[in-house]
Design a protein around this motif. Sequence first.
Motif, PDB file in Angstrom:
ATOM      1  N   ILE A   1      59.532  32.224  25.233  1.00 30.01           N
ATOM      2  CA  ILE A   1      58.955  31.656  26.453  1.00 30.01           C
ATOM      3  C   ILE A   1      59.806  32.011  27.664  1.00 30.01           C
ATOM      4  N   VAL A   2      61.118  31.889  27.526  1.00 35.33           N
ATOM      5  CA  VAL A   2      62.007  32.226  28.641  1.00 35.33           C
ATOM      6  C   VAL A   2      61.932  33.712  28.962  1.00 35.33           C
ATOM      7  N   ALA A   3      61.795  34.541  27.926  1.00 33.67           N
ATOM      8  CA  ALA A   3      61.719  35.988  28.142  1.00 33.67           C
ATOM      9  C   ALA A   3      60.486  36.375  28.934  1.00 33.67           C
ATOM     10  N   LEU A   4      59.452  35.565  28.892  1.00 33.01           N
ATOM     11  CA  LEU A   4      58.235  35.869  29.653  1.00 33.01           C
ATOM     12  C   LEU A   4      58.474  35.837  31.156  1.00 33.01           C
ATOM     13  N   MET A   5      59.565  35.194  31.595  1.00 30.71           N
ATOM     14  CA  MET A   5      59.849  35.130  33.028  1.00 30.71           C
ATOM     15  C   MET A   5      60.187  36.497  33.614  1.00 30.71           C
ATOM     16  N   VAL A   6      60.651  37.418  32.775  1.00 26.20           N
ATOM     17  CA  VAL A   6      61.033  38.735  33.276  1.00 26.20           C
ATOM     18  C   VAL A   6      59.854  39.701  33.312  1.00 26.20           C
ATOM     19  N   VAL A   7      58.714  39.290  32.778  1.00 26.25           N
ATOM     20  CA  VAL A   7      57.526  40.154  32.775  1.00 26.25           C
ATOM     21  C   VAL A   7      56.793  39.997  34.106  1.00 26.25           C
ATOM     22  N   PRO A   8      56.596  41.077  34.858  1.00 23.59           N
ATOM     23  CA  PRO A   8      55.870  40.964  36.135  1.00 23.59           C
ATOM     24  C   PRO A   8      54.446  40.481  35.913  1.00 23.59           C
ATOM     25  N   ILE A   9      54.019  39.539  36.729  1.00 28.49           N
ATOM     26  CA  ILE A   9      52.668  38.995  36.555  1.00 28.49           C
ATOM     27  C   ILE A   9      51.611  40.031  36.883  1.00 28.49           C
ATOM     28  N   GLN A  10      51.977  41.063  37.654  1.00 32.68           N
ATOM     29  CA  GLN A  10      50.993  42.077  38.039  1.00 32.68           C
ATOM     30  C   GLN A  10      50.435  42.820  36.830  1.00 32.68           C
ATOM     31  N   VAL A  11      51.214  42.932  35.741  1.00 30.74           N
ATOM     32  CA  VAL A  11      50.742  43.670  34.575  1.00 30.74           C
ATOM     33  C   VAL A  11      49.603  42.936  33.868  1.00 30.74           C
ATOM     34  N   ALA A  12      49.442  41.659  34.166  1.00 26.32           N
ATOM     35  CA  ALA A  12      48.391  40.877  33.506  1.00 26.32           C
ATOM     36  C   ALA A  12      47.111  40.816  34.321  1.00 26.32           C
ATOM     37  N   PHE A  13      47.118  41.365  35.520  1.00 26.90           N
ATOM     38  CA  PHE A  13      45.956  41.200  36.389  1.00 26.90           C
ATOM     39  C   PHE A  13      44.704  41.882  35.842  1.00 26.90           C
ATOM     40  N   GLN A  14      44.831  43.114  35.368  1.00 27.06           N
ATOM     41  CA  GLN A  14      43.645  43.811  34.867  1.00 27.06           C
ATOM     42  C   GLN A  14      43.059  43.128  33.632  1.00 27.06           C
ATOM     43  N   PRO A  15      43.886  42.766  32.629  1.00 24.88           N
ATOM     44  CA  PRO A  15      43.307  42.022  31.496  1.00 24.88           C
ATOM     45  C   PRO A  15      42.679  40.695  31.918  1.00 24.88           C
ATOM     46  N   MET A  16      43.302  40.012  32.894  1.00 25.86           N
ATOM     47  CA  MET A  16      42.750  38.737  33.346  1.00 25.86           C
ATOM     48  C   MET A  16      41.448  38.926  34.119  1.00 25.86           C
ATOM     49  N   LEU A  17      41.356  40.007  34.889  1.00 22.10           N
ATOM     50  CA  LEU A  17      40.102  40.302  35.579  1.00 22.10           C
ATOM     51  C   LEU A  17      38.974  40.556  34.582  1.00 22.10           C
ATOM     52  N   ASP A  18      39.303  41.241  33.488  1.00 22.86           N
ATOM     53  CA  ASP A  18      38.298  41.478  32.448  1.00 22.86           C
ATOM     54  C   ASP A  18      37.917  40.179  31.746  1.00 22.86           C
ATOM     55  N   LEU A  19      38.918  39.327  31.479  1.00 21.94           N
ATOM     56  CA  LEU A  19      38.665  38.088  30.746  1.00 21.94           C
ATOM     57  C   LEU A  19      37.875  37.082  31.582  1.00 21.94           C
ATOM     58  N   LEU A  20      38.229  36.969  32.869  1.00 23.28           N
ATOM     59  CA  LEU A  20      37.606  35.957  33.719  1.00 23.28           C
ATOM     60  C   LEU A  20      36.377  36.471  34.455  1.00 23.28           C
ATOM     61  N   GLY A  21      36.144  37.791  34.412  1.00 27.72           N
ATOM     62  CA  GLY A  21      35.043  38.395  35.137  1.00 27.72           C
ATOM     63  C   GLY A  21      33.706  38.221  34.435  1.00 27.72           C
ATOM     64  N   PRO A  22      32.681  38.926  34.936  1.00 31.04           N
ATOM     65  CA  PRO A  22      31.324  38.797  34.371  1.00 31.04           C
ATOM     66  C   PRO A  22      31.234  39.189  32.910  1.00 31.04           C
ATOM     67  N   ARG A  23      32.091  40.131  32.471  1.00 34.50           N
ATOM     68  CA  ARG A  23      32.034  40.548  31.078  1.00 34.50           C
ATOM     69  C   ARG A  23      32.757  39.580  30.154  1.00 34.50           C
ATOM     70  N   GLY A  24      33.486  38.607  30.732  1.00 42.75           N
ATOM     71  CA  GLY A  24      34.215  37.632  29.939  1.00 42.75           C
ATOM     72  C   GLY A  24      33.677  36.228  30.144  1.00 42.75           C
ATOM     73  N   LEU A  25      34.539  35.354  30.678  1.00 41.54           N
ATOM     74  CA  LEU A  25      34.169  33.955  30.867  1.00 41.54           C
ATOM     75  C   LEU A  25      33.259  33.742  32.071  1.00 41.54           C
ATOM     76  N   GLY A  26      33.259  34.699  33.002  1.00 48.95           N
ATOM     77  CA  GLY A  26      32.387  34.599  34.160  1.00 48.95           C
ATOM     78  C   GLY A  26      32.800  33.546  35.169  1.00 48.95           C
ATOM     79  N   ILE A  27      34.100  33.254  35.264  1.00 49.18           N
ATOM     80  CA  ILE A  27      34.568  32.227  36.208  1.00 49.18           C
ATOM     81  C   ILE A  27      35.392  32.832  37.342  1.00 49.18           C
ATOM     82  N   ASN A  28      35.441  34.152  37.424  1.00 51.51           N
ATOM     83  CA  ASN A  28      36.168  34.769  38.525  1.00 51.51           C
ATOM     84  C   ASN A  28      35.502  34.401  39.854  1.00 51.51           C
TER      85      ASN A  28
END
Length: 284
Positions: free
Chosen positions: A116-143
Amino acid sequence: MSSTMKDGRKRSPLAIIAMPLLAILWTIPTIGLLVTSLRTREAAASTGWWTALWEGGWTWDNYVQVLTDPSVTGSLINSVVVAVPATVLPIMFAAFAAYAFTFIRFPGKDVLFIIIVALMVVPIQVAFQPMLDLLGPRGLGINGQFLAVWMLHTGFGMPLAVYILRNYMTTLPGSVVESAEIDGASHFQTFWRLIAPMSSPAIAAFATLQFLWVWNDLLIAKLFLGGGANKTIIVNLQQMLGTQGQGAEILTAGAFISMVIPMLVFFGLQRFLVRGMTAGSVKG
């Protein structure tokens, strides 16, 4: 000026000089923003803000124009709607996790905490594309909805929250929890009645940091809320500035107005911020 503090310790001459100097340097950009927000577009474009005392060009029109704009009021409300849950949710989940990491024995506890602590060194920007896919129309649709940014800020804020709260809870006397167990209290009762109140400095410290981070966030709000009806004040300010620099005088006034709420939060919780961060950094 005396060089001795009340507890008998001597003040460092370097600190006496450096601290006021740093405070002045830190305040200069805010003063420049305030002065620029009170000047006309022509005056701000032709001379620097430090020449305003003799150059003139003062006006209240910038603030009048911003305060009479319905989109500014709406975006301020949206920022509050985003920031409050995005501050409360990670604290709530992280406090339970920190309690478990501190007072409950279970297999793999140390390894999981390190992950959990090691996750602090991971830039949040690397998660944006997967999150856009997950929360977008092809995923949960809550973007574009508030729920999307609540989830993101909760997830991105959790590692630091767990780290701060767990380190603070390790400074609490373990005998308190042991006494509660002897009296028959469950972990839930022990947490709410004993540990949570005793951890209030650390909780308030993280709440201050999280609220300021969420309030001033542009990238997540821009990507996952957009510039529509749910846009935050920071996104609204970014849209005020035209491609040719037009609207800069309104931008400075709006920026100064947007600082009011986070400044109230910061100064209101300042003493808890210092206590919580200091205690959480010396033992863990």
